[in-house]
Design an enzyme around this catalytic site. Sequence first.
Site: not given
Length: 278
Positions: A114, A47, A91
């Site tokens: 996300d 990322k 995460q």
Amino acid sequence: MLLDGKQLSVEILNSVKRKLAGKKRKVGLAVILVGAHPASVAYVRQKKLAAEKVGFAFHEVKLPISVSEARLLRAIEKLNCDKKIHGFIVQLPLPKKIDTRKVLAAIHPAKDVDGFHPLNFGRGFLQLPALLPATPAGILKLLDFYKIPLKGQDVCVVGHSNIVGKPLAMLLLNRDATVTVCHEFTKNLKVHTKSADVVISATGVPNLIRASMLKKGCVVVDCGGVKIKNKIVGDIDFDSVKKIARAITPVPGGVGPMTVATLIENTYFASQNNFEFL
Ligand code: GUN
């Protein structure tokens, strides 16, 4: 046919980079990483590389595995209020003692790149403007790019996680596919996979889907990938399945890069104030 997510992801990243060319204000993307789970560290690295490639400012917030839920929630609140941060993610997975649902609900929906916040999830289901989860949205982009039809097709999703299986089923339903969701408690997986036109597997069980479980000429998408003896092994037994499938994603180089590219695209959209109403 190989569904090349790597190649398409490069095109998506280049398109975001072009849109940002000449702009003074940097787009800010942050990732909160709790602990140092090797797979999570590897994902965050990918990322970071993608964010830097398109010219975003990337911020990594590292917290120890022993972090309290309260401390993590404070870190989220700080990013919610930070004007330089246009989008951020936590995460996953998080340590067991932390309530993941509570953590994801604390992210401001307009910065939730996300797409895991309940508001984005629900709005996405209802086809209202929303930030969509990166892996499911990336898979649809890949299938669209290769002109794989979904409308009226029998699609079997294997795995019912909150990050892939469930949101993917919802996006497929919104595209008028006939969706079957299988999971670890499904009585007879093969019954469902064998009749499907498209099989999308997101379980993390190496080589779960073999050629004998599939219909000839089907399309197969592999969201798995676990490291076994320095080799990444997906959910699909690639060598046998490639002989009978019409199209298949490789591991690595299929779904993974599409997830990263979609996260970058979501962050760009968030930076354009597209979701300020949330
Ligand atoms: N862990 C595995 N996949 C993902 C993802 O797409 N986002 C986050 N935040 N964590 C993950």
